[in-house]
Design an enzyme around this catalytic site. Structure first.
Site, PDB file in Angstrom:
ATOM      1  N   ASP A   1       2.258  -4.366  10.170  1.00 31.41           N
ATOM      2  CA  ASP A   1       2.258  -4.936   8.820  1.00 31.41           C
ATOM      3  C   ASP A   1       3.610  -4.710   8.142  1.00 31.41           C
ATOM      4  O   ASP A   1       3.745  -3.896   7.221  1.00 31.41           O
ATOM      5  CB  ASP A   1       1.127  -4.308   8.005  1.00 31.41           C
ATOM      6  CG  ASP A   1       0.903  -5.002   6.671  1.00 31.41           C
ATOM      7  OD1 ASP A   1       1.435  -6.118   6.485  1.00 31.41           O
ATOM      8  OD2 ASP A   1       0.189  -4.425   5.826  1.00 31.41           O
TER       9      ASP A   1
ATOM     10  N   GLN B   1      -4.255  -0.923  -5.437  1.00 31.38           N
ATOM     11  CA  GLN B   1      -3.983  -2.357  -5.459  1.00 31.38           C
ATOM     12  C   GLN B   1      -2.703  -2.649  -6.244  1.00 31.38           C
ATOM     13  O   GLN B   1      -2.526  -2.166  -7.356  1.00 31.38           O
ATOM     14  CB  GLN B   1      -5.158  -3.119  -6.087  1.00 31.38           C
ATOM     15  CG  GLN B   1      -6.407  -3.163  -5.235  1.00 31.38           C
ATOM     16  CD  GLN B   1      -7.286  -1.931  -5.390  1.00 31.38           C
ATOM     17  OE1 GLN B   1      -7.125  -1.168  -6.328  1.00 31.38           O
ATOM     18  NE2 GLN B   1      -8.209  -1.742  -4.465  1.00 31.38           N
ATOM     19  N   GLY B   2      -1.815  -3.434  -5.640  1.00 33.58           N
ATOM     20  CA  GLY B   2      -0.546  -3.762  -6.274  1.00 33.58           C
ATOM     21  C   GLY B   2       0.613  -2.926  -5.774  1.00 33.58           C
ATOM     22  O   GLY B   2       1.768  -3.216  -6.076  1.00 33.58           O
ATOM     23  N   ASP B   3       0.309  -1.865  -5.005  1.00 30.95           N
ATOM     24  CA  ASP B   3       1.361  -1.029  -4.425  1.00 30.95           C
ATOM     25  C   ASP B   3       1.768  -1.496  -3.030  1.00 30.95           C
ATOM     26  O   ASP B   3       2.758  -0.999  -2.472  1.00 30.95           O
ATOM     27  CB  ASP B   3       0.899   0.427  -4.329  1.00 30.95           C
ATOM     28  CG  ASP B   3       0.803   1.100  -5.684  1.00 30.95           C
ATOM     29  OD1 ASP B   3       1.693   0.866  -6.517  1.00 30.95           O
ATOM     30  OD2 ASP B   3      -0.162   1.851  -5.908  1.00 30.95           O
ATOM     31  N   SER B   4       1.011  -2.425  -2.453  1.00 34.12           N
ATOM     32  CA  SER B   4       1.288  -2.899  -1.097  1.00 34.12           C
ATOM     33  C   SER B   4       2.758  -3.255  -0.916  1.00 34.12           C
ATOM     34  O   SER B   4       3.392  -3.825  -1.809  1.00 34.12           O
ATOM     35  CB  SER B   4       0.441  -4.136  -0.787  1.00 34.12           C
ATOM     36  OG  SER B   4      -0.904  -3.804  -0.604  1.00 34.12           O
TER      37      SER B   4
ATOM     38  N   HIS C   1       1.535  -8.559   4.996  1.00 37.93           N
ATOM     39  CA  HIS C   1       0.402  -9.202   4.322  1.00 37.93           C
ATOM     40  C   HIS C   1       0.755  -9.672   2.915  1.00 37.93           C
ATOM     41  O   HIS C   1       0.056 -10.520   2.350  1.00 37.93           O
ATOM     42  CB  HIS C   1      -0.827  -8.275   4.308  1.00 37.93           C
ATOM     43  CG  HIS C   1      -0.795  -7.175   3.299  1.00 37.93           C
ATOM     44  ND1 HIS C   1      -0.463  -5.876   3.618  1.00 37.93           N
ATOM     45  CD2 HIS C   1      -1.075  -7.164   1.972  1.00 37.93           C
ATOM     46  CE1 HIS C   1      -0.551  -5.119   2.537  1.00 37.93           C
ATOM     47  NE2 HIS C   1      -0.918  -5.876   1.523  1.00 37.93           N
TER      48      HIS C   1
END
Length: 234
Positions: free
Chosen positions: A94, A183-186, A46
């Site tokens: 993913d 958020q931002g660790d994906s 993603h």
């Protein structure tokens, strides 16, 4: 992430490269190596869904998200290979393999991580790292962060997380919340220490908020998706 420790003292034990677009951090990821010695970058599908390879670069060997640092190197991305069964709606499969424009020189600060040699065990302790926000909806740190938390059983994940798919995912967190990716660790690594060797066990994928009680974070299960990755890099 919540309740994190500064990572400056242990950054040499693995690599979490910063995936960047227009030189701004968007996701995490991991440096891995094929059997022939070629390096690749693993991240969440993603993170690169709908994008072109020439839009991305990866910064390795840096402890900082925004500050320049001696010893860090950046490579452009020459090819993106997403899992063919990636589903953008439910985030199954993913995972993506990024081919780098050129190889990086390995050092104490830049090292590939080993792939998961087996499936996880219930309550196995794992560490997730990244530059994501420190609280849900909060600000992102400049320093790379880490947090340790257990991998939960498949039955626990299925009962706690709506949309959890045991064929492609694992989940990790505390029932009472308080520790998780955000958020931002994906795309970043969830890794475990097995016999003194760090193995890439999961890839940060999704979750309901950050570190909420009864809402563990969800990760692409690298062991279960390993045969596809192997077919790409080997």
């Amino acid at each position: 992430m919540n309740f994190l420790r500064d990572l400056s003292n242990i950054i040499g034990r693995y690599t979490s490269g910063s995936l960047r677009r227009s030189n701004s951090h968007i996701c995490g990821g991991s440096l891995v190596k094929s059997q022939s010695g070629t390096q690749y970058y693993i991240t969440a599908a993603h993170c690169v869904y709908g994008g072109n390879a020439n839009s991305y670069s990866v910064k390795f060997g840096s402890h900082f998200r925004t500050t320049s640092e001696s010893g860090s190197v950046t490579r452009s991305v020459s090819k993106i290979t997403m899992h063919p069964n990636y589903n953008a709606q439910n985030l199954r499969n993913d995972i993506a393999v990024l081919t780098l424009s050129s190889q990086v020189t390995e050092s104490d600060r830049i090292k590939p991580i080993c792939w998961a040699s087996r499936g996880y065990t219930n309550n196995e302790e794992a560490i997730v790292i990244g530059w994501g926000t420190l609280t849900e909806g909060g600000s992102s740190p400049n320093n790379l962060q880490e947090v340790s938390k257990p991998i939960l059983s498949t039955s626990s994940c299925s009962s706690l997380v709506s949309g959890f798919d045991s064929n492609t995912m694992l989940c990790s967190g505390l029932i009472n919340g308080g520790k998780d990716a955000c958020q931002g660790d994906s795309g970043g690594p969830l890794f475990t220490s097995r016999g003194g060797i760090y193995e890439l066990t999961g890839v940060v994928s999704w979750g309901y908020g950050c570190a909420r009680p009864n809402n563990p974070g969800v990760y692409a299960d690298t062991y279960k998706l390993g045969s596809w990755v192997d077919s790409i890099i080997n």
